[in-house]
Design a protein around this motif. Structure first.
Motif, PDB file in Angstrom:
ATOM      1  N   VAL A 212      -9.884   4.857 -11.068  1.00 28.46           N
ATOM      2  CA  VAL A 212     -11.191   4.406 -11.557  1.00 28.46           C
ATOM      3  C   VAL A 212     -11.033   3.098 -12.323  1.00 28.46           C
ATOM      4  O   VAL A 212     -11.808   2.153 -12.147  1.00 28.46           O
ATOM      5  N   SER A 215     -10.156   0.213  -9.889  1.00 26.95           N
ATOM      6  CA  SER A 215     -11.300  -0.118  -9.032  1.00 26.95           C
ATOM      7  C   SER A 215     -12.355  -0.902  -9.795  1.00 26.95           C
ATOM      8  O   SER A 215     -12.938  -1.856  -9.268  1.00 26.95           O
ATOM      9  N   TYR A 222     -12.609   0.371  -1.553  1.00 24.01           N
ATOM     10  CA  TYR A 222     -11.928   1.674  -1.541  1.00 24.01           C
ATOM     11  C   TYR A 222     -10.751   1.681  -0.568  1.00 24.01           C
ATOM     12  O   TYR A 222      -9.679   2.205  -0.876  1.00 24.01           O
ATOM     13  N   HIS A 304     -12.027   9.145   1.509  1.00 22.57           N
ATOM     14  CA  HIS A 304     -13.126   8.777   0.618  1.00 22.57           C
ATOM     15  C   HIS A 304     -13.879  10.015   0.130  1.00 22.57           C
ATOM     16  O   HIS A 304     -14.236  10.126  -1.042  1.00 22.57           O
ATOM     17  N   ASN A 308     -14.442  11.300  -3.676  1.00 22.86           N
ATOM     18  CA  ASN A 308     -15.806  11.486  -4.188  1.00 22.86           C
ATOM     19  C   ASN A 308     -15.996  12.859  -4.827  1.00 22.86           C
ATOM     20  O   ASN A 308     -16.825  13.011  -5.733  1.00 22.86           O
ATOM     21  N   PHE A 311     -14.883  12.178  -8.206  1.00 19.43           N
ATOM     22  CA  PHE A 311     -15.692  11.168  -8.882  1.00 19.43           C
ATOM     23  C   PHE A 311     -17.081  11.676  -9.248  1.00 19.43           C
ATOM     24  O   PHE A 311     -17.659  11.254 -10.259  1.00 19.43           O
ATOM     25  N   LYS A 324     -22.204   5.274  -7.352  1.00 19.59           N
ATOM     26  CA  LYS A 324     -21.360   5.626  -6.215  1.00 19.59           C
ATOM     27  C   LYS A 324     -20.007   4.962  -6.427  1.00 19.59           C
ATOM     28  O   LYS A 324     -19.863   4.060  -7.253  1.00 19.59           O
ATOM     29  N   TRP A 325     -18.998   5.401  -5.659  1.00 19.94           N
ATOM     30  CA  TRP A 325     -17.671   4.825  -5.851  1.00 19.94           C
ATOM     31  C   TRP A 325     -17.680   3.312  -5.670  1.00 19.94           C
ATOM     32  O   TRP A 325     -17.071   2.570  -6.434  1.00 19.94           O
TER      33      TRP A 325
END
Length: 383
Positions: A212, A215, A222, A304, A308, A311, A324-325
């Protein structure tokens, strides 16, 4: 010897057959598609051609040359190319601007759109029999799909039919609906604050906490993050070397180059998060150069959807269920813009091939305009 007439010319060839030609309304010379055994047959052909020209003028219609008519008749005699078969072939043979085949995920996406949204309506139709009215009717029926999907289906149909024009299967594309190719305006994203980034990171499993933070503060895609390996972290210079990305088409992860040539880049790691990266390398990454930074529990790439799952709980813990990611990348880009990154600098940091995308992140943040106003006042005060 050629015999000139009021309309056209008849010439007897060495073979004994007759050739008929005339000057058309376009001032070009046109000849019969074949020679004639008898002179009278050549005369009849010229009379018919003259009558066709006179009728076109009288009715204010476009005159069609004998060459065009012959080409049209040959096309009718050829086997019909059906849209479904042509569309499938188009996807297989499609190349990007560098002449490379479509990437696996892009190809699969096209195949799904073709099968679900185009083939049911146009699949068995000869490609030269699809009209503008057909396209409008289809577009109305597909209106129940999500706006982005609808635009994607329209864009694929347009691209396929444009290629059919290039292949001379049709004279012009019937895909012309104003605004149909434009995707819906993207949702407005409120970037996460540094405090929210920290809360979300702390709510992740320890082995994924740094995902996190990296990113958000390094603004990675991603696919770039999920493919990061120990060898991609330059410890001495404290930067990330983005050289690859992973996609997740049906069938399993596929590693390839980043999204564009500009995606191959070095991203400097902000000093305040370097200790987090250093600790992650020490505690959770195997010592081999090819070890993934953020593997799944099975030590492969983490999909992904799997990320998620973690996340979604993390964003709830931070009170940011709206995120959202991908919004972590948006957050990182916005934070960089807030501290003064130029469009060119953002473009380089984010790996964008054009400046248009980078400019999207140079929007105003909360209270930013107040700071600008206060700085303007200082000019007057001389401070």
């Amino acid at each position: 010897m050629a015999e000139r007439r009021d309309f056209g010319t008849i010439r007897r060839l060495p073979s004994g057959r007759y050739q008929a030609t005339y000057i058309g309304p376009d001032l070009g010379r046109h000849k019969a598609p074949s020679t004639f055994e008898k002179r009278d047959l050549a005369v009849v052909w010229l009379r018919n051609e003259q009558r066709m020209i006179e009728d076109a003028v009288a009715d204010e219609l476009r005159w069609v040359s004998p060459e065009e008519r012959l080409a049209a008749s040959r096309r009718k005699a050829e086997p019909k190319v059906r849209f479904g078969e042509y569309g499938a072939k188009w996807i297989v043979e499609r190349r990007n601007s560098k002449g490379e085949p479509l990437r696996a995920l892009t190809r699969k996406d096209y195949e799904l759109v073709l099968a679900k949204y185009l083939v049911p309506t146009f699949g068995d139709r000869p490609i030269d029999q699809i009209t503008r009215a057909d396209v409008r009717t289809w577009h109305t029926k597909v209106g129940t799909a999500a706006p982005r999907t609808r635009a994607k289906a329209y864009g694929l149909l347009r691209a396929i039919m444009n290629t059919a024009v290039d292949d001379e299967l049709i004279a012009a594309s019937p895909v012309h609906i104003r605004g149909a190719g434009a995707q819906a305006i993207k949702r407005k994203v409120e970037p996460a604050t540094p405090a929210e980034i920290e809360l979300m990171a702390d709510a992740m499993p320890p082995r994924l906490r740094a995902s996190v933070i990296i990113s958000a503060w390094c603004a990675l895609r991603y696919g770039e993050l999920a493919e990061l390996r120990r060898k991609d972290i330059d410890v001495k210079r404290q930067l990330i070397r983005v050289r690859r990305a992973v996609t997740f088409p049906p069938g399993g992860p596929v590693v390839g180059p980043p999204k564009s040539d500009a995606g191959v880049r070095d991203v400097s790691i902000p000093p305040h998060i370097w200790p987090v990266v250093e600790e992650h390398l020490k505690e959770y990454v195997r010592p081999t150069p090819d070890a993934l930074l953020f593997p799944s529990e099975g030590r492969g790439h983490i999909w992904h959807s799997g990320m998620n799952n973690y996340f979604s709980k993390a964003r709830t813990a931070a009170g940011r269920e709206d995120l959202k990611w991908h919004d972590l990348r948006h957050t990182g880009a916005t934070l960089a813009a807030q501290v003064g990154a130029t469009t060119a600098e953002l473009q380089a940091r984010l790996g964008h091939s054009t400046s248009v995308a980078a400019q999207l992140y140079q929007h105003a943040a909360k209270d930013r305009d107040r700071h600008i106003a206060e700085r303007l006042s200082r000019l007057v005060d001389g401070t």
